[in-house]
Design an enzyme around this catalytic site. Structure first.
Site, PDB file in Angstrom:
ATOM      1  N   SER A  60       0.850  -1.206   0.000  1.00  0.00           N
ATOM      2  CA  SER A  60       0.000   0.000   0.000  1.00  0.00           C
ATOM      3  C   SER A  60       0.880   1.247   0.000  1.00  0.00           C
ATOM      4  O   SER A  60       2.063   1.185  -0.361  1.00  0.00           O
ATOM      5  CB  SER A  60      -0.928  -0.032   1.220  1.00  0.00           C
ATOM      6  OG  SER A  60      -1.899   0.985   1.113  1.00  0.00           O
ATOM      7  N   ASN A  61       0.340   2.376   0.385  1.00  0.00           N
ATOM      8  CA  ASN A  61       1.110   3.622   0.450  1.00  0.00           C
ATOM      9  C   ASN A  61       0.581   4.466   1.612  1.00  0.00           C
ATOM     10  O   ASN A  61      -0.303   4.045   2.356  1.00  0.00           O
ATOM     11  CB  ASN A  61       1.025   4.385  -0.879  1.00  0.00           C
ATOM     12  CG  ASN A  61      -0.406   4.677  -1.261  1.00  0.00           C
ATOM     13  OD1 ASN A  61      -1.104   5.407  -0.564  1.00  0.00           O
ATOM     14  ND2 ASN A  61      -0.866   4.081  -2.353  1.00  0.00           N
ATOM     15  N   HIS A  62       1.112   5.691   1.739  1.00  0.00           N
ATOM     16  CA  HIS A  62       0.835   6.498   2.937  1.00  0.00           C
ATOM     17  C   HIS A  62      -0.414   7.372   2.847  1.00  0.00           C
ATOM     18  O   HIS A  62      -0.641   8.203   3.725  1.00  0.00           O
ATOM     19  CB  HIS A  62       2.030   7.413   3.226  1.00  0.00           C
ATOM     20  CG  HIS A  62       3.268   6.669   3.595  1.00  0.00           C
ATOM     21  ND1 HIS A  62       3.380   5.970   4.767  1.00  0.00           N
ATOM     22  CD2 HIS A  62       4.439   6.486   2.937  1.00  0.00           C
ATOM     23  CE1 HIS A  62       4.569   5.388   4.827  1.00  0.00           C
ATOM     24  NE2 HIS A  62       5.226   5.691   3.724  1.00  0.00           N
TER      25      HIS A  62
END
Ligand code: PMT
Length: 402
Positions: free
Chosen positions: A209-211
């Site tokens: 995923s990412n932030h």
């Protein structure tokens, strides 16, 4: 602008400027608004409830209990009734309660439960107004998306001269009229917003995923709703506190799901905003069981995900507007402009991953906007709520906007 049909909850707190609220009430009533006044008891020292009740043509409320019968003044109902909660004057004391969520009287309870937009007109002495604590509380309220009617300069009750006077009632009326004009400029528009990250499963317990926190997308969704639009949100997994019933809310996990749901909504909307940070790749295979740590190096094969904005960009109708986002780390403008063209956006919002206070997770953003027409607009660092409002203003300059 005529305010007929508009319901205004007018909060009055303890400040010498409260005497001006009588004139403000008259102006609002004359413009056609319905006005319900809620006072803090310290405001009684500056103006009587009888004066304001007479001018507003409604009993003034200040206590949780209405009378000896014990009947309850329902702060939740008051908050739901209003189209706008205007607090004028707002004292330093009540300002600090609003900023901290302190609830010790009817006015602060109404504030905390109000679902409508909030507008405040602070009034205090100039040194109080300049105090970092007061300025920080005002910034806090602005970050909640509230409208701050900054104090005007002039002679103050203390005899000193400077900024601190409550905005003049005529100017407040103009702000209220302007607010209602703006708050319906997206009425009748249907909006699709993708937001948040996507999660791409590796095995039953892990994902890529990412932030992205979803804050920018949510600020946009809120801005559209407050300006009259019907908003369809397709959100990846986020942990924000969201009042979902304001939107048509769809929670998804992966890019594939986000695409499937967005593609169904897309044909029916006027504007699509692609604020999600979609994972570009997903594991080619998802393990059925938790992957064991048997080897010192583990290779994961990734396959490209569907590009939602690109695919829906191919289906964009002549009267639809598409807004994209770009988060870049190098040759930012060049990459953003390439995406604008490739994905058939009318406007792309570039946020830099390198600017402090911009991009992922934070409550603020600093963005550059590139229109398909070639026009570029730079927006200074501001709360995501403010940036969202300015993006909406820019959308109205796009040629297909009607
Ligand atoms: O959520 P926050 O913490 O508030 O942070 C906000 C944000 C940084 C996530 C947001 O403002 C933002 O920039 N979102 C897009 C980030 C991104 O993924 O950019 P991109 O350059 O990879 O993609 C360009 C555009 O295509 C974006 O509109 C994106 O939504 C869209 N896209 C990308 C890949 C993909 N598979 N499908 C897409 O729709």
């Amino acid at each position: 602008m005529n305010l007929a049909g508009k319901k205004i909850l007018l909060g009055v707190t303890g400040s010498i400027a409260a005497y001006k609220t009588a004139h403000l009430t008259r102006l609002l009533i004359k413009s056609g608004a319905e006005v319900q006044i809620v006072m803090s008891t310290s405001a009684f020292d500056f103006i009587t409830p009888l004066t304001l009740a007479t001018l507003s043509k409604r009993p003034v409320l200040s206590q949780f209990k209405k009378d000896e019968t014990g009947e309850w003044n329902n702060h939740v109902e008051l908050g739901l009734w209003a189209d706008l909660f205007l607090v004028a004057p707002l004292s330093a004391n009540t300002l600090s309660k609003f900023a901290l969520g302190i609830c010790d009287n009817l006015l602060s309870a109404v504030y905390l439960s109000a679902r409508c937009p909030v507008m405040v007109a602070p009034a205090m002495d100039l040194d109080m107004y300049q105090h970092p604590a007061v300025q920080s509380n005002l910034s806090q309220l602005a970050s909640f998306g509230h409208h701050i009617l900054h104090a005007e300069s002039g002679e103050l009750a203390s005899g000193l001269s400077g900024q601190g006077r409550m905005m003049e009632p005529e100017h407040i009326l103009e702000e209220v009229q302007n607010f209602f004009k703006i708050s319906s400029d997206f009425k009748g528009k249907r909006i699709l917003i993708t937001m948040g990250p996507t999660q791409e499963a590796l095995d039953p317990v892990r994902f890529i995923s990412n932030h992205s926190s979803g804050k920018m997308g949510l600020a946009l969704a809120d801005a559209f709703v407050s300006r009259g639009a019907e908003v369809f949100v397709v959100s990846g997994p986020i942990s924000l506190n969201v009042q979902k019933d304001k939107f048509h809310w769809n929670s998804v996990t992966s890019a594939a799901e986000m695409f499937e749901v967005s593609a169904k909504i897309h044909p029916e909307v006027d504007i699509a905003v692609f604020a999600a940070a979609v994972a570009d790749y997903a594991p080619a295979e998802v393990a059925d069981e938790k992957i064991k740590k048997d080897s010192s190096i583990l290779s994961i094969k990734l396959k490209k995900n569907v590009d939602i904005a690109f695919e829906l960009g191919k289906q964009k109708k002549i009267n639809q507007i598409h807004i994209g986002f770009a988060l870049e780390t190098e040759r930012e403008a060049e990459h953003a402009k390439a995406k604008l063209k490739k994905k058939n956006f009318d406007l792309i919002v570039l946020n830099s991953a390198k600017v402090a206070g911009a991009g992922f997770k934070v409550d603020t953003n600093q963005v550059d906007l590139f229109h398909a027409s070639g026009e570029t607009v730079q927006l200074a660092l501001a709360s995501k709520a403010k940036i969202a409002a300015l993006i909406l203003d820019q959308i109205k300059t796009i040629p297909v906007w009607v």
